[in-house]
Design an enzyme around this catalytic site. Structure first.
Site, PDB file in Angstrom:
ATOM      1  N   SER A   1      50.760  65.135  43.692  1.00  0.00           N
ATOM      2  CA  SER A   1      50.779  64.743  42.281  1.00  0.00           C
ATOM      3  C   SER A   1      49.617  65.400  41.553  1.00  0.00           C
ATOM      4  CB  SER A   1      50.739  63.218  42.167  1.00  0.00           C
ATOM      5  OG  SER A   1      51.039  62.811  40.847  1.00  0.00           O
ATOM      6  N   ASN A   2      49.262  64.912  40.389  1.00  0.00           N
ATOM      7  CA  ASN A   2      48.142  65.477  39.618  1.00  0.00           C
ATOM      8  C   ASN A   2      47.460  64.357  38.830  1.00  0.00           C
ATOM      9  OD1 ASN A   2      49.400  65.268  36.857  1.00  0.00           O
ATOM     10  ND2 ASN A   2      50.923  66.557  37.887  1.00  0.00           N
ATOM     11  N   HIS A   3      46.405  64.706  38.089  1.00  0.00           N
ATOM     12  CA  HIS A   3      45.556  63.701  37.428  1.00  0.00           C
ATOM     13  C   HIS A   3      46.018  63.279  36.037  1.00  0.00           C
ATOM     14  CE1 HIS A   3      42.536  63.521  40.495  1.00  0.00           C
ATOM     15  NE2 HIS A   3      42.415  64.834  40.503  1.00  0.00           N
TER      16      HIS A   3
ATOM     17  N   ALA B   1      53.113  66.057  32.856  1.00  0.00           N
ATOM     18  CA  ALA B   1      52.530  67.078  33.731  1.00  0.00           C
ATOM     19  C   ALA B   1      53.395  67.096  34.991  1.00  0.00           C
ATOM     20  CB  ALA B   1      51.088  66.730  34.058  1.00  0.00           C
TER      21      ALA B   1
END
Ligand code: C5P
Length: 220
Positions: free
Chosen positions: A29-31, A94
Site C-alpha cells: 500500500s502507500n501513505h 493513490a
C-alpha cells in the site's frame, strides 16, 4: 465560493490508498491519508452535488450526505467506479501501480534469506473512465517531486483528462498526509495556481473551478 454550483449533479470521487494482498495477512500500500478526497467530497456535497465517495482503507469518517463505497484493491476500486459513473469523476486516490500476480491462500512462511514477489500492473482507473462510452467530465491528480507542471501536462493529455490538479509532494508541509496543500489546476485551455491553504479551503476552491470548467465545456 459559489453556493449550490453543482446542484443535482452526480459526482464520483476516488480517495485514499488501495491495498494489494500478498497473502491473507499482508499487503502492498502507500501513505495516502484520503484527506484531500474526503475534503473534496464534502465540498461537492455542500455545492449541492449527489456525491459517491469510493474510498480505499483510511481512518476518516464519511462526510454527511455522501454515499460512501468502501473498497480495498485497485481492481475493486475500478469496478466500483464503473458502477457509479455520474457527470463528473474526480480521481484523487493513490492507486497502487502494481499488485502481486496472485495472493497466496495461506500466510507465507519465512524460510529463505531472500524472496521475491512477482507484481503485475494495475488497471489505470482514471484512464479507463476517461475512455468510457459514458465519459464523465474527468479530473485527475498528479503528485510529483520534480518538473511538476511538465509531468502534469503530459498526464492531462496521455490520460485524456478534462483537468489535472498538480501538487509537489517533495515538500512535506503539503501533499501526502499533510493537512495543507498547494496545487496548480491545469485544463486544456488554461491553468490557475492555488496557494498553500488547508485541504478543506482548497477543496472548496477546486470544486468551484471544476464546476466552472464543467459548465463551460457543456456550453462550448
Ligand atoms: O500515473 P499517476 O499514478 O501519477 O496518475 C495519477 C492520477 O491517476 C490520479 O488522479 C490517480 O487517482 C489516477 N490513477 C488511477 N488509477 C491508477 C493510477 C493512477 O486512477 N492505477
Amino acid at each position: 465560493f459559489q453556493t449550490r454550483c453543482l446542484d443535482g449533479i452526480k459526482l464520483t470521487i476516488t480517495a485514499g490508498p488501495t491495498r494489494e494482498a500478498i497473502d491473507p495477512v499482508r499487503y502492498i500500500s502507500n501513505h495516502s491519508s484520503g484527506k484531500m478526497g474526503y475534503a473534496l467530497a464534502e465540498a461537492a456535497a455542500d455545492a449541492g452535488a449527489q456525491v459517491t465517495l469510493i474510498s480505499g482503507p483510511c481512518n476518516l469518517s464519511a462526510p454527511e450526505r455522501v454515499n460512501c463505497v468502501n473498497v480495498v484493491s485497485a481492481e475493486d476500486m475500478l469496478t466500483a467506479s464503473l458502477n457509479h459513473l455520474g457527470e463528473i469523476f474526480i480521481a484523487c486516490a493513490a492507486v497502487a501501480d502494481y499488485r502481486p500476480v496472485a495472493a497466496a491462500d495461506q500466510k507465507i512462511k519465512k524460510s529463505q534469506a531472500s524472496m521475491s514477489i512477482e507484481l503485475v500492473r494495475n488497471p489505470d482507473i482514471v484512464s479507463t473512465v476517461a475512455s468510457h462510452a459514458q465519459r464523465p467530465f474527468t479530473v485527475g491528480f498528479a503528485a510529483e517531486t520534480q518538473d511538476v507542471l511538465h509531468y502534469a501536462k503530459d498526464k492531462l493529455q496521455r490520460k485524456n483528462l478534462d483537468m489535472i490538479i498538480a501538487n509537489d509532494v517533495s515538500n512535506s508541509e503539503i501533499g501526502f498526509n499533510a493537512d495543507q496543500n498547494a496545487v496548480t489546476a491545469i485544463w486544456p485551455k488554461g491553468e490557475t495556481s492555488l496557494p498553500q491553504a488547508s485541504k478543506t479551503q482548497l477543496a472548496r476552491q477546486l470544486i468551484a473551478l471544476i464546476a466552472e470548467q464543467y459548465i463551460n465545456k457543456g456550453a462550448s
